[in-house]
Design a protein around this motif. Sequence first.
Motif, PDB file in Angstrom:
ATOM      1  N   THR A   1       0.831  -1.206   0.000  1.00 25.69           N
ATOM      2  CA  THR A   1       0.000   0.000   0.000  1.00 25.69           C
ATOM      3  C   THR A   1       0.867   1.258   0.000  1.00 25.69           C
ATOM      4  N   LYS A   2       1.955   1.212   0.757  1.00 20.82           N
ATOM      5  CA  LYS A   2       2.844   2.376   0.861  1.00 20.82           C
ATOM      6  C   LYS A   2       3.506   2.715  -0.473  1.00 20.82           C
ATOM      7  N   ILE A   3       3.879   1.697  -1.230  1.00 21.56           N
ATOM      8  CA  ILE A   3       4.640   1.933  -2.469  1.00 21.56           C
ATOM      9  C   ILE A   3       3.750   1.960  -3.711  1.00 21.56           C
ATOM     10  N   GLN A   4       2.464   1.874  -3.500  1.00 22.15           N
ATOM     11  CA  GLN A   4       1.535   1.840  -4.627  1.00 22.15           C
ATOM     12  C   GLN A   4       1.714   3.056  -5.532  1.00 22.15           C
ATOM     13  N   GLY A   5       1.809   2.815  -6.827  1.00 19.40           N
ATOM     14  CA  GLY A   5       1.945   3.899  -7.798  1.00 19.40           C
ATOM     15  C   GLY A   5       3.367   4.200  -8.200  1.00 19.40           C
ATOM     16  N   ILE A   6       4.338   3.738  -7.430  1.00 25.21           N
ATOM     17  CA  ILE A   6       5.745   3.994  -7.797  1.00 25.21           C
ATOM     18  C   ILE A   6       6.080   3.216  -9.066  1.00 25.21           C
ATOM     19  N   VAL A   7       5.684   1.953  -9.096  1.00 26.39           N
ATOM     20  CA  VAL A   7       5.786   1.166 -10.324  1.00 26.39           C
ATOM     21  C   VAL A   7       4.396   1.204 -10.958  1.00 26.39           C
ATOM     22  N   LYS A   8       4.290   1.894 -12.081  1.00 21.49           N
ATOM     23  CA  LYS A   8       2.990   2.127 -12.701  1.00 21.49           C
ATOM     24  C   LYS A   8       2.493   0.901 -13.463  1.00 21.49           C
ATOM     25  N   ASP A   9       1.220   0.884 -13.719  1.00 24.75           N
ATOM     26  CA  ASP A   9       0.618  -0.221 -14.467  1.00 24.75           C
ATOM     27  C   ASP A   9       1.313  -0.389 -15.818  1.00 24.75           C
ATOM     28  N   GLY A  10       1.664  -1.613 -16.127  1.00 25.85           N
ATOM     29  CA  GLY A  10       2.325  -1.907 -17.403  1.00 25.85           C
ATOM     30  C   GLY A  10       3.836  -1.867 -17.323  1.00 25.85           C
ATOM     31  N   GLU A  11       4.385  -1.321 -16.245  1.00 29.05           N
ATOM     32  CA  GLU A  11       5.843  -1.279 -16.085  1.00 29.05           C
ATOM     33  C   GLU A  11       6.354  -2.582 -15.464  1.00 29.05           C
ATOM     34  N   THR A  12       7.625  -2.871 -15.729  1.00 27.19           N
ATOM     35  CA  THR A  12       8.232  -4.105 -15.200  1.00 27.19           C
ATOM     36  C   THR A  12       9.478  -3.781 -14.381  1.00 27.19           C
ATOM     37  N   VAL A  13       9.889  -4.798 -13.634  1.00 24.43           N
ATOM     38  CA  VAL A  13      11.023  -4.638 -12.710  1.00 24.43           C
ATOM     39  C   VAL A  13      12.064  -5.726 -12.979  1.00 24.43           C
ATOM     40  N   SER A  14      13.335  -5.331 -12.971  1.00 24.37           N
ATOM     41  CA  SER A  14      14.452  -6.276 -13.106  1.00 24.37           C
ATOM     42  C   SER A  14      15.343  -6.206 -11.877  1.00 24.37           C
ATOM     43  N   ILE A  15      16.019  -7.322 -11.602  1.00 25.39           N
ATOM     44  CA  ILE A  15      16.995  -7.358 -10.507  1.00 25.39           C
ATOM     45  C   ILE A  15      18.298  -7.895 -11.076  1.00 25.39           C
ATOM     46  N   VAL A  16      19.376  -7.148 -10.919  1.00 28.94           N
ATOM     47  CA  VAL A  16      20.674  -7.608 -11.416  1.00 28.94           C
ATOM     48  C   VAL A  16      21.704  -7.555 -10.293  1.00 28.94           C
ATOM     49  N   GLN A  17      22.623  -8.492 -10.345  1.00 30.55           N
ATOM     50  CA  GLN A  17      23.760  -8.493  -9.432  1.00 30.55           C
ATOM     51  C   GLN A  17      24.991  -8.198 -10.262  1.00 30.55           C
ATOM     52  N   VAL A  18      25.699  -7.150  -9.905  1.00 32.66           N
ATOM     53  CA  VAL A  18      26.862  -6.719 -10.681  1.00 32.66           C
ATOM     54  C   VAL A  18      28.099  -6.801  -9.799  1.00 32.66           C
ATOM     55  N   ALA A  19      29.083  -7.556 -10.258  1.00 32.55           N
ATOM     56  CA  ALA A  19      30.326  -7.693  -9.486  1.00 32.55           C
ATOM     57  C   ALA A  19      31.401  -8.327 -10.357  1.00 32.55           C
ATOM     58  N   ASN A  20      32.642  -7.855 -10.194  1.00 28.95           N
ATOM     59  CA  ASN A  20      33.794  -8.443 -10.890  1.00 28.95           C
ATOM     60  C   ASN A  20      33.568  -8.568 -12.401  1.00 28.95           C
ATOM     61  N   LYS A  21      33.028  -7.515 -12.999  1.00 31.80           N
ATOM     62  CA  LYS A  21      32.772  -7.463 -14.443  1.00 31.80           C
ATOM     63  C   LYS A  21      31.744  -8.502 -14.900  1.00 31.80           C
ATOM     64  N   SER A  22      30.992  -9.087 -13.953  1.00 32.60           N
ATOM     65  CA  SER A  22      29.971 -10.077 -14.298  1.00 32.60           C
ATOM     66  C   SER A  22      28.587  -9.521 -13.987  1.00 32.60           C
ATOM     67  N   ILE A  23      27.620  -9.953 -14.793  1.00 33.01           N
ATOM     68  CA  ILE A  23      26.235  -9.515 -14.591  1.00 33.01           C
ATOM     69  C   ILE A  23      25.347 -10.746 -14.445  1.00 33.01           C
ATOM     70  N   TYR A  24      24.623 -10.796 -13.348  1.00 32.42           N
ATOM     71  CA  TYR A  24      23.677 -11.880 -13.119  1.00 32.42           C
ATOM     72  C   TYR A  24      22.277 -11.282 -12.991  1.00 32.42           C
ATOM     73  N   VAL A  25      21.372 -11.764 -13.806  1.00 30.38           N
ATOM     74  CA  VAL A  25      19.988 -11.312 -13.729  1.00 30.38           C
ATOM     75  C   VAL A  25      19.219 -12.359 -12.911  1.00 30.38           C
ATOM     76  N   LEU A  26      18.504 -11.914 -11.886  1.00 27.47           N
ATOM     77  CA  LEU A  26      17.803 -12.838 -10.997  1.00 27.47           C
ATOM     78  C   LEU A  26      16.421 -13.172 -11.521  1.00 27.47           C
ATOM     79  N   ALA A  27      16.037 -14.415 -11.328  1.00 26.71           N
ATOM     80  CA  ALA A  27      14.758 -14.910 -11.820  1.00 26.71           C
ATOM     81  C   ALA A  27      13.603 -14.460 -10.937  1.00 26.71           C
ATOM     82  N   ALA A  28      12.401 -14.512 -11.506  1.00 27.22           N
ATOM     83  CA  ALA A  28      11.209 -14.145 -10.745  1.00 27.22           C
ATOM     84  C   ALA A  28      10.893 -15.188  -9.682  1.00 27.22           C
ATOM     85  N   LYS A  29      11.380 -16.412  -9.883  1.00 27.46           N
ATOM     86  CA  LYS A  29      11.156 -17.481  -8.923  1.00 27.46           C
ATOM     87  C   LYS A  29      12.438 -18.294  -8.772  1.00 27.46           C
ATOM     88  N   GLY A  30      12.815 -18.553  -7.540  1.00 34.22           N
ATOM     89  CA  GLY A  30      14.015 -19.353  -7.294  1.00 34.22           C
ATOM     90  C   GLY A  30      15.281 -18.544  -7.153  1.00 34.22           C
TER      91      GLY A  30
END
Length: 371
Positions: free
Chosen positions: A232-261
């Motif tokens: 409820t507090k963060i409602q509207g920050i990510v608008k309808d239709g927008e998506t979110v990604s999570i990446v881990q960046v370290a040692n010149k490597s990029i890891y994209v995290l899955a939605a599950k697992g």
Amino acid sequence: MLKYALQRTSFARYTDIDYQYRYNAEGDLFMHGRVKITVMMIMLCLSLMLGACSAPTNTNGSSQTKANHTATSSNSDGQAAVQAQTRTVKTLKGDVEVPANPKRVASDQYMGHLLKLGIIPVGVRSFMLNEAWIDQSGYPKEKLAGIKDLGEFPMDLEELTVLQPDLIIGSIEKNIDSYQKVGTTMFLPYWEGESTAGPLDKFRRISEIFGKQKEAEQWITEYEKKAAEARTKIQGIVKDGETVSIVQVANKSIYVLAAKGGNYGSPTIYQMLKLPPTKKALNMKEGFENISLEVLPEYMGDHIFVYGSEDEGANQILHSELWKGLQAVKNGQVYMYGSFSDKGDEFVMEDPYSLELQLDTIVNLLLAHKK
């Protein structure tokens, strides 16, 4: 008759009965009386013997039945007591019979889970004693003072033996056989292949080992309520239709995290706060994907959470022209969180204490960017 009543005999050793009738003054008359008495005595003895032979049979039968009943009752009580003292728990390596109420638990993982269930382990892996949530959550450190440091994977078997644990929890399969030589061991993997089990499911599994499902569900209910309030507090920050990604960046490597697992806050962001993942994140077979910088735009959504960005290799990626050209970066919708300190941070583990802190951190991060 009297004079023949006594007969001289050779000196021989007499029995008491012989002496009584041979040297008594009443001679044959006495002997005749003794015969009658003897016969009567024999009859009496026979009667007593017959009575004894019949009565004890019933008595013994009754006693034996009673004894058998007592023994059966005792055995049943004993078996019931044994059954009451152990429980069978299903694991990925088969059913394991564990103490119903273990008092001395050692674990190479899951210390926060155990503590939340009211179980203070006797020994854990070194890293557990230095987890970041300990300082941040305000957990009383005196309660941790008696926990033995058992080193890294696998836990020190000599030290483990000295502790005499009645239950050991192992999270890496190759170490289980060694632990089993010390005591009853449960295999509860932290990673299953390249994915982690959902944090709440993991907490439930641990609670089942100790028969503390009620305590676990109580905390989960409170946590889900807190997550609902956070949404409820963060409602509207990510608008309808927008998506979110999570990446881990370290040692010149990029890891994209899955939605599950995934880990490093992925369950908090996607499952608890219900922020919408990209199609790439939804379709990952494992908990993450290691990608190159060139394909990064294909994986990034309208909002990007970046975990770990303090080393030189990470800075090279985050200052590259390709990164700067991402729409999320241009819109100021990038959220840096987490660190690679010696103690890690609240996103390294997924115990209840860490999950509570993760929720607060992500919400505060989003609110700070709210326009």
